[in-house]
Every structure is written in C-alpha cells, then in structure tokens.
Design an enzyme around this catalytic site. Structure first.
Site, mmCIF file in Angstrom:
data_model
loop_
_atom_site.group_PDB
_atom_site.id
_atom_site.type_symbol
_atom_site.label_atom_id
_atom_site.label_comp_id
_atom_site.label_asym_id
_atom_site.label_seq_id
_atom_site.Cartn_x
_atom_site.Cartn_y
_atom_site.Cartn_z
ATOM 1 N N ASN A 23 -27.172 15.303 -8.050
ATOM 2 C CA ASN A 23 -28.442 15.911 -7.671
ATOM 3 C C ASN A 23 -29.476 15.812 -8.801
ATOM 4 O OD1 ASN A 23 -30.297 17.573 -6.159
ATOM 5 N ND2 ASN A 23 -28.524 18.512 -5.155
ATOM 6 N N HIS A 58 -21.973 16.921 -34.263
ATOM 7 C CA HIS A 58 -22.524 16.934 -35.619
ATOM 8 C C HIS A 58 -21.700 17.858 -36.497
ATOM 9 C CE1 HIS A 58 -26.198 14.839 -34.288
ATOM 10 N NE2 HIS A 58 -26.099 15.596 -33.206
ATOM 11 N N ALA A 113 -21.354 27.414 -10.945
ATOM 12 C CA ALA A 113 -22.729 27.253 -11.436
ATOM 13 C C ALA A 113 -22.928 27.958 -12.775
ATOM 14 C CB ALA A 113 -23.707 27.810 -10.403
ATOM 15 N N ARG A 131 -13.435 23.137 -22.767
ATOM 16 C CA ARG A 131 -12.054 22.675 -22.896
ATOM 17 C C ARG A 131 -11.605 22.052 -21.576
ATOM 18 N NH1 ARG A 131 -9.250 28.318 -24.093
ATOM 19 N NH2 ARG A 131 -11.137 28.438 -25.377
ATOM 20 N N ARG A 157 -8.747 30.414 -10.783
ATOM 21 C CA ARG A 157 -7.550 30.330 -9.941
ATOM 22 C C ARG A 157 -7.364 28.887 -9.484
ATOM 23 N NH1 ARG A 157 -9.070 29.808 -4.640
ATOM 24 N NH2 ARG A 157 -11.139 30.556 -4.050
#
Length: 212
Positions: A82, A112, A166, A172, A189
């Site tokens: 999108n 960095h 969202a 990770r 979950r």
C-alpha cells in the site's frame, strides 16, 4: 552489488562513488514511479523492473515508494504493498509471495555504531578516517500481512503466515503463523484454524470460506 561489508555485516563506506551512483539512479527512478498513476500499470511495471533486484508477476505497489538501493530487494509474486512504502535496502531485503502490506510500512537494514565518536569516524585499513556503517538483511515470509505503520528493523526475519499489528516496531525474529504486535513487537498468540471467518458469521455475512 553487495561488496566490502554490506553482505557480510561488516563496516562499509556508504559514500563510495559507485554506491552513490546506484542510490542516485534509484532515487530518480523512485520519483519517476511516483509521478505515474494507477492508470499507467505497464509504465509502472517497467520502472519497478529497473529499480528492483527481482520483481515477480502480479506485484502491486500503490506508491509513493522510496527505495534506497532497490537492487538489493526481491518481491515475490502476488504481493500487494500500500501507500508510502520505504525500503532502506543497504543489504538484502526479501519479501515473499502473497503478502499484503498496509500503508506507511518501513523496512530498514542499515546500522550505525552506538558510540557517537565511532558513529562519526572510524579508522579504515588504509589509515584514513571515514564515516562507516553496517547492515543486516531483512526477510518477510510468504503469506504475511504487515499492517499499517509497521517498522521492520535490521536483521529481522518474519516467518510465513504472520500478521504484524498496526504500529508495531519489529526488533526481533517472529516465528511462522504468529500474530505479533507492539513496540517492541512481540508474539501475542499463534494463528490457528479457529481464526477462520467461518466461525464469525457476523463478519462473513453471505460470503463463504473457500475450503482447501
């Protein structure tokens, strides 16, 4: 395209002339793509082919787009991305097949140093002091839904079939078939058969789930 550090995760000089030429070319192609409309799909596809390392069939990026190198990014077939997609692909970014990206998704690979003095200058093997960085690849598996305003950070792999909520900041790896959300993003979950819309007639209405 990846030489002297990008692929290995070691330090490299982002300002090398050949790197700058790739980036300037890609930035210009970004602008060209963004100037085209959804009524010009063939022209858009041609520009994307020039930008990306690999573009498969039936890929749709609404735009505007912002790729840094472009050539380091591969997008699998039937993937939809999108508005306002940003991809700082200093190293490899792989996006799988049949993925859906919401608006304002950002993928970052560049890193960095944490120490300010090291971030400003490091001593190179030739004895010269230069501003260097390093990068870690990002992988998004097949059939993922990356929701609006998600940021995926360097070195992350997202497994197949995941939903990333969202506004998440993914720091990770996320295992396959997970619903994960938050800042930092964490697994909420597992996604299971119980999530099927056939158990939610109030949403499904008169439609039907297509059985495998």
């Amino acid at each position: 395209m990846l030489e002297n550090g990008n692929e290995s995760g070691m330090m490299y000089l982002p300002g090398e002339p050949w790197r700058n030429e790739i980036k300037k070319r890609t930035h210009a192609l970004n602008q060209k793509y963004n100037a085209l409309t959804e009524f010009e799909p063939e022209e858009r596809k041609k520009v994307l082919t020039e930008i990306l390392g690999e573009l498969n069939e039936n890929v749709n990026l609404l735009g505007p787009i912002r790729f840094h190198y472009g050539v380091h990014t591969k997008i699998g077939k039937n993937t939809f991305i999108n508005f306002n997609f940003t991809c700082q692909d200093d190293t490899y970014v792989t996006i799988g097949e049949n993925c859906d990206f919401g608006p304002n998704v950002t993928i970052v690979t560049a890193m960095h140093p944490m120490i300010p003095s090291e971030r400003k200058l490091l001593k190179c093997p030739d004895g010269e002091k230069r501003r260097l960085c390093y990068a870690k690849p990002v992988n998004v598996g097949n059939k993922c839904w990356i929701c609006a305003n998600v940021t995926i950070l360097p070195g992350v792999s997202i497994g197949e079939g995941c939903v990333i909520g969202a506004g998440s900041v993914v720091t990770r790896d996320i295992p396959a078939n997970s619903f994960a959300a938050g800042n930092p993003c964490r697994v909420i979950r597992e996604i299971t058969e119980k999530d099927s819309l056939k158990y939610h007639p109030e949403i499904l209405g008169d439609c039907e789930v297509i059985e495998k």
